[in-house]
Design a protein around this motif. Structure first.
Motif, PDB file in Angstrom:
ATOM      1  N   SER A 484     -17.137  -1.007   8.709  1.00 44.37           N
ATOM      2  CA  SER A 484     -15.513  -0.916   8.929  1.00 44.37           C
ATOM      3  C   SER A 484     -15.197  -1.480   7.148  1.00 44.37           C
ATOM      4  N   ILE A 485     -14.206  -0.731   6.809  1.00 50.17           N
ATOM      5  CA  ILE A 485     -13.352  -1.340   5.649  1.00 50.17           C
ATOM      6  C   ILE A 485     -12.011  -1.525   6.098  1.00 50.17           C
ATOM      7  N   ILE A 486     -11.497  -3.003   6.151  1.00 47.81           N
ATOM      8  CA  ILE A 486     -10.154  -3.144   6.606  1.00 47.81           C
ATOM      9  C   ILE A 486      -9.437  -3.722   5.494  1.00 47.81           C
ATOM     10  N   GLN A 487      -8.233  -3.269   4.945  1.00 46.74           N
ATOM     11  CA  GLN A 487      -7.426  -3.564   3.821  1.00 46.74           C
ATOM     12  C   GLN A 487      -6.153  -4.340   4.347  1.00 46.74           C
ATOM     13  N   PHE A 488      -6.032  -5.651   3.804  1.00 46.11           N
ATOM     14  CA  PHE A 488      -4.699  -6.117   3.929  1.00 46.11           C
ATOM     15  C   PHE A 488      -4.200  -6.280   2.390  1.00 46.11           C
ATOM     16  N   SER A 489      -2.921  -6.754   2.641  1.00 44.12           N
ATOM     17  CA  SER A 489      -2.406  -6.607   1.247  1.00 44.12           C
ATOM     18  C   SER A 489      -1.096  -7.469   1.029  1.00 44.12           C
ATOM     19  N   LEU A 490      -0.802  -8.246   0.326  1.00 43.87           N
ATOM     20  CA  LEU A 490       0.453  -8.915  -0.072  1.00 43.87           C
ATOM     21  C   LEU A 490       1.311  -7.888  -1.083  1.00 43.87           C
ATOM     22  N   ASP A 491       2.604  -7.856  -1.145  1.00 44.39           N
ATOM     23  CA  ASP A 491       3.314  -7.045  -1.888  1.00 44.39           C
ATOM     24  C   ASP A 491       2.923  -6.993  -3.213  1.00 44.39           C
ATOM     25  N   PRO A 492       2.379  -5.975  -4.000  1.00 48.02           N
ATOM     26  CA  PRO A 492       1.699  -6.084  -5.259  1.00 48.02           C
ATOM     27  C   PRO A 492       2.941  -6.375  -6.193  1.00 48.02           C
ATOM     28  N   GLU A 493       4.209  -5.819  -6.280  1.00 44.27           N
ATOM     29  CA  GLU A 493       5.290  -6.142  -6.989  1.00 44.27           C
ATOM     30  C   GLU A 493       5.612  -7.820  -6.794  1.00 44.27           C
ATOM     31  N   TYR A 494       5.662  -7.938  -5.582  1.00 44.84           N
ATOM     32  CA  TYR A 494       6.169  -9.494  -5.336  1.00 44.84           C
ATOM     33  C   TYR A 494       5.021 -10.353  -5.810  1.00 44.84           C
ATOM     34  N   VAL A 495       3.782  -9.993  -5.695  1.00 47.77           N
ATOM     35  CA  VAL A 495       2.848 -10.988  -6.146  1.00 47.77           C
ATOM     36  C   VAL A 495       2.953 -11.239  -7.695  1.00 47.77           C
ATOM     37  N   ALA A 496       3.018  -9.801  -8.346  1.00 49.82           N
ATOM     38  CA  ALA A 496       3.290  -9.795  -9.835  1.00 49.82           C
ATOM     39  C   ALA A 496       4.426 -10.596 -10.157  1.00 49.82           C
ATOM     40  N   SER A 497       5.634 -10.279  -9.737  1.00 48.30           N
ATOM     41  CA  SER A 497       6.919 -11.007 -10.379  1.00 48.30           C
ATOM     42  C   SER A 497       7.017 -12.218  -9.955  1.00 48.30           C
ATOM     43  N   HIS A 498       6.621 -12.782  -8.614  1.00 48.12           N
ATOM     44  CA  HIS A 498       6.863 -13.954  -8.277  1.00 48.12           C
ATOM     45  C   HIS A 498       5.711 -14.934  -8.367  1.00 48.12           C
ATOM     46  N   CYS A 499       4.633 -14.560  -8.712  1.00 48.08           N
ATOM     47  CA  CYS A 499       3.587 -15.598  -8.563  1.00 48.08           C
ATOM     48  C   CYS A 499       2.439 -15.594  -9.581  1.00 48.08           C
ATOM     49  N   LEU A 500       2.080 -14.450 -10.367  1.00 44.30           N
ATOM     50  CA  LEU A 500       1.131 -14.626 -11.552  1.00 44.30           C
ATOM     51  C   LEU A 500       1.647 -14.966 -12.708  1.00 44.30           C
ATOM     52  N   VAL A 725       5.253 -17.425  -0.800  1.00 47.18           N
ATOM     53  CA  VAL A 725       3.669 -16.902  -0.847  1.00 47.18           C
ATOM     54  C   VAL A 725       2.991 -17.971  -0.309  1.00 47.18           C
ATOM     55  N   LYS A 726       2.919 -19.344  -0.324  1.00 45.84           N
ATOM     56  CA  LYS A 726       2.024 -20.003   0.524  1.00 45.84           C
ATOM     57  C   LYS A 726       2.179 -19.748   2.146  1.00 45.84           C
ATOM     58  N   LYS A 727       3.087 -19.574   2.295  1.00 45.99           N
ATOM     59  CA  LYS A 727       3.226 -19.158   3.910  1.00 45.99           C
ATOM     60  C   LYS A 727       2.550 -17.841   4.210  1.00 45.99           C
ATOM     61  N   LYS A 728       2.657 -16.998   3.333  1.00 51.07           N
ATOM     62  CA  LYS A 728       1.972 -15.782   3.426  1.00 51.07           C
ATOM     63  C   LYS A 728       0.548 -15.741   3.273  1.00 51.07           C
ATOM     64  N   VAL A 729       0.125 -16.417   2.231  1.00 52.99           N
ATOM     65  CA  VAL A 729      -1.289 -16.763   2.267  1.00 52.99           C
ATOM     66  C   VAL A 729      -1.790 -17.437   3.416  1.00 52.99           C
ATOM     67  N   LYS A 730      -1.183 -18.371   3.972  1.00 50.26           N
ATOM     68  CA  LYS A 730      -1.621 -19.109   5.403  1.00 50.26           C
ATOM     69  C   LYS A 730      -1.777 -18.200   6.413  1.00 50.26           C
ATOM     70  N   LYS A 731      -0.808 -17.363   6.568  1.00 50.72           N
ATOM     71  CA  LYS A 731      -0.688 -16.383   7.586  1.00 50.72           C
ATOM     72  C   LYS A 731      -1.997 -15.412   7.462  1.00 50.72           C
ATOM     73  N   LEU A 732      -2.243 -14.994   6.166  1.00 54.64           N
ATOM     74  CA  LEU A 732      -3.297 -14.056   6.071  1.00 54.64           C
ATOM     75  C   LEU A 732      -4.642 -14.725   6.374  1.00 54.64           C
ATOM     76  N   ASP A 733      -4.855 -16.030   5.793  1.00 51.21           N
ATOM     77  CA  ASP A 733      -5.986 -16.684   6.343  1.00 51.21           C
ATOM     78  C   ASP A 733      -5.938 -16.764   7.676  1.00 51.21           C
ATOM     79  N   HIS A 734      -4.999 -17.012   8.387  1.00 46.53           N
ATOM     80  CA  HIS A 734      -5.022 -16.924   9.985  1.00 46.53           C
ATOM     81  C   HIS A 734      -5.332 -15.417  10.491  1.00 46.53           C
ATOM     82  N   GLN A 735      -4.887 -14.496  10.073  1.00 45.51           N
ATOM     83  CA  GLN A 735      -5.296 -13.171  10.402  1.00 45.51           C
ATOM     84  C   GLN A 735      -6.731 -12.976  10.199  1.00 45.51           C
ATOM     85  N   ILE A 736      -7.103 -13.122   9.246  1.00 43.34           N
ATOM     86  CA  ILE A 736      -8.786 -13.090   8.887  1.00 43.34           C
ATOM     87  C   ILE A 736      -9.583 -13.898  10.000  1.00 43.34           C
TER      88      ILE A 736
END
Length: 773
Positions: A484-500, A725-736
């Protein structure tokens, strides 16, 4: 700086591997996990497990090596998949499945930026490697080349666009292998060259012209199908007499190397042929071995019924000036029409799934070539001509050539909501996709995700499918699929504009602050040399400056490794140095307010629990010297002696990895104050092993060629939404974590952080400015 891929590789539930890239640029990560303790514990004799060299500068694997791991995990020996070249999977047949989790728009930079939020990943993934960028789409490099994926219901079918993995049996009668050997399996004696074939293919024979003075091996016993096989290969140089041997390798039927010797030719060398032989003038200078010595040794090693195996072995035997009556030549065994021959490199890749004669290496490895030829012969004998013919080697070769002509041809298929078809043809040898092989065996691979390709071939997000929906489907469907290949994602535009925008600078500044300490106050006339010597005992110093803005002078010291700075804080704070009782501390900045928490979590990181850091090592000591000095330590597994990546000289510190955490704790207690050849050692628990050490070094040095602080000039400051973003990452870690815990026992799970696409990377290298001490 080019984008590189990071990968976390987690294997069993209680034994995990983490693969990373060493570049500071935002890129890719992979994570694998979920093989139960019962199935993967090293304490279980017949349990599935993975072993590899997991510490030091050798912690980098290639995309091809990752493919090897996935292919063998998915197919195993029963379907002719070869063991990975860089690690070993024991009892693969016990694996229940393979799961690859892809975290789009996230990179190793994100992993370190949100290290505390990735609580599950950092506490589960024990070993970490670097992974350079594949030349094609990273999913293509994972799944195989020339592959098209398409959704069929909840399970996805695979369509091979390059090579048939399960070839049809019709038309085999015309195959040159079938015409030569028939379809039935035979013993090895059926494939040894006859006297006529030896003569026709220019093998040295008794009483043949030009073979006067050749040594006969005297292997005259009658051959049987149980006679021992030996792989032989030589490297040659060009001398005044022609081709002469410079290196000889002999391996037995188990692949064990019995002989690997450099040989000095009698004649003057005209060309060392280093590009192919790997032999240089410097290598041959101290060599005393001559051709007669090698002839005698070979004759002594070979039993009287030995069968030699090699690829175009006639050239090797002529260079050795030896005659042997029983030979299997793999260049003739894998027959082609019109007298053509397959190259050994191609056969090793197409038949065995192994990469040999890599371009990155200087010259060929004769032991590797001998082993490859031997394994090819063993494969042919074991499987029989019909199975070999079904590989359709001519079509594989044609696909390779076609790929070299048009490497960037895109492969696209229709898709439905929530599933991604995202693979391109890569520019290297087209290999059978193991996912298509699974489909041919009736096992449908599963692909779930929220990204798709638009008409231009660029990747874009389908935000109609949420991570929550993907997780729910994965919880239902993954147990029904073997891959299986399971793909999760944060919003690319959200990540690019607010994080990187500020991540590179923030992570680099934080690392710089953690590597920096201030010591003082000192007397006005203090000895700076004494200070440097004392603090140098904690580890390699990158820079040392005197601070004069204060009432009494202080010294600012920036180290190359985190452990050195932490050791200085722990051991020298309150100590008397250069005649003064000093205070040692890190700079107080917003980035270092949680430094103590981060240091503690790094120390508790599962990767570091069995690793200790040792400082105070003299530069004159070699790795061999250190291994001898530390040999009394119980359960010592690996020693890593870091090198300056610019000068190549080794550092004044090292890392020691132990088989057990208790052994590491015992060694830590024993080493502190230990004198090694006049130098007193200091040690502590490791904080940043090989891969992170290299990453920090590149973080600090990548900006040396850049002037000024271009980040603040060219990039907007971080938005207030970083907390989101920290909250989203923490939630992503919990989903994994939730998905991981739902997997069946004996499941190999990999998590990949592919980073942003290349078109978005151009601003990142310019943002890596060195933070002043």
């Amino acid at each position: 700086m080019e984008e590189l891929f990071y990968m976390l590789l987690l294997v069993p539930k209680h034994y995990t591997v983490l693969l990373y890239n060493s570049s500071p640029v935002p890129q890719t990560c992979v994570v694998t996990q979920n093989l139960s303790l019962q199935a993967f514990s090293f304490l279980q004799e017949k349990s599935s497990r993975l072993s590899a060299a997991l510490l030091g500068e050798d912690c980098e694997i290639s995309p091809e090596q990752l493919y090897e791991l996935l292919q063998y995990a998915a197919l195993g020996k029963r379907h002719n998949a070869a063991q990975p070249s860089w690690c070993h999977i024991y009892h693969q047949s016990r694996l229940a499945g393979v799961v690859v989790i892809v975290l789009h728009e996230m990179s190793q930079l994100h992993f370190y930026k949100f290290y505390l939020q990735f609580k599950h990943l950092r506490k589960v993934f024990r070993h970490r490697f670097t992974l350079p960028p594949p030349s094609a789409n990273f999913l293509a490099s994972l799944c195989g080349e020339g592959v098209s994926l398409n959704l069929q219901g909840t399970a996805q079918g695979l369509i091979s666009t390059g090579v048939e993995c399960i070839p049809k049996s019709s038309g085999l009668q015309c195959d040159p292998i079938i015409r030569k050997y028939g379809k039935e399996k035979r013993g090895l004696t059926s494939y040894t060259l006859t006297s006529e074939e030896l003569k026709k293919n220019d093998y040295p024979m008794r009483d043949s012209p030009g073979c006067k003075g050749y040594m006969y091996t005297e292997c005259d016993l009658q051959r049987t199908d149980s006679s021992p096989l030996f792989g032989l290969d030589c490297e040659m140089c060009l001398t005044a007499r022609g081709n002469e041997v410079t290196r000889v390798s002999l391996v037995d039927a188990e692949g064990q190397c019995l002989l690997d010797e450099l040989v000095k030719p009698e004649s003057v060398i005209v060309n060392y042929c280093t590009r192919y032989s790997g032999v240089t003038r410097k290598m041959l200078l101290p060599v005393k071995t001559r051709l007669p010595d090698i002839q005698t040794r070979l004759k002594k090693i070979l039993p009287h019924d030995a069968v030699l195996v090699g690829h175009s072995l006639n050239a090797d035997l002529r260079a050795l000036q030896m005659i042997h009556p029983s030979v299997i030549d793999t260049s003739l065994l894998f027959a082609r029409n019109e007298g053509r021959r397959f190259k050994l490199k191609f056969l090793a890749k197409a038949v065995l799934g192994k990469e040999i004669q890599c371009e990155q290496r200087l010259g060929h490895d004769p032991a590797e070539d001998a082993r490859a030829a031997l394994e090819l012969a063993q494969f042919f004998i074991k499987k029989g001509p019909a199975k070999v013919a079904e590989l359709n080697l001519e079509m594989l070769l044609a696909a390779e050539r076609q790929t070299e002509v048009s490497p960037n041809k895109s492969v696209m298929q229709p898709q439905q909501c929530g599933v991604q078809k995202h693979l391109n043809d890569p520019p290297h040898l087209s290999k059978p996709c193991f996912l298509a092989c699974l489909q041919g065996m009736g096992q449908e691979p599963l692909l779930l995700g929220r990204q798709e390709l638009d008409s231009s071939g660029l990747c874009r997000s389908d935000l109609s499918t949420s991570n929550k929906q993907i997780l729910q489907r994965a919880l239902e469907d993954v147990p029904l699929s073997t891959f299986s290949i399971i793909q999760f994602s944060l919003d690319p535009e959200y990540v690019a504009s607010h994080c990187l925008a500020g991540y590179c600078e923030k992570v680099r500044n934080k690392l710089t602050d953690m590597l920096t300490i201030y010591a003082g106050p000192f007397e006005e006339d203090f000895c700076l040399k004494s200070v440097k010597k004392e603090f140098g005992r904690c580890g390699p110093i990158q820079s040392l400056t005197v601070v004069t803005e204060t009432y009494r002078p202080y010294v600012c010291i920036q180290y190359n490794v985190l452990e050195a700075a932490q050791l200085a804080v722990e051991s020298l704070n309150g100590a008397e140095v250069a005649g003064s009782c000093i205070k040692v501390q890190r700079p107080i900045t917003a980035a270092t307010l949680d430094c103590d928490v981060l240091i503690k979590e790094l120390e508790l990181d599962i990767e570091n629990e069995s690793v200790i850091y040792v400082a105070g090592i003299k530069k004159s000591l070699t790795e061999t010297d250190l291994q001898e000095e530390f040999s009394p330590l119980k359960d010592l597994e690996t020693l890593f002696l870091p090198k300056d990546l610019r000068s190549g000289k080794h550092s004044t510190c090292c890392f020691l990895k132990f088989q057990k955490s208790q052994s590491a704790a015992d060694a830590l207690e024993a080493i502190n104050g230990w004198a090694v050849r006049g130098s007193t050692l200091r040690s502590r628990h490791a904080l940043a092993s090989g891969h992170l050490w290299r990453w920090i070094w590149q973080m600090n040095n990548s900006s040396e060629k850049q002037g000024g602080n271009s980040l603040s000039e060219k990039m907007a400051p971080l938005s207030d939404s970083e907390q989101d973003v920290k909250k989203k990452v923490k939630k992503l870690d919990h989903q994994i974590k939730k998905l991981y815990r739902s997997l069946q026992d004996n499941t190999l799970c990999i998590v990949l952080f592919p980073g942003m696409n290349r078109s978005q990377l151009h601003i990142w290298p310019h943002s890596l400015k060195r933070h002043p001490a």
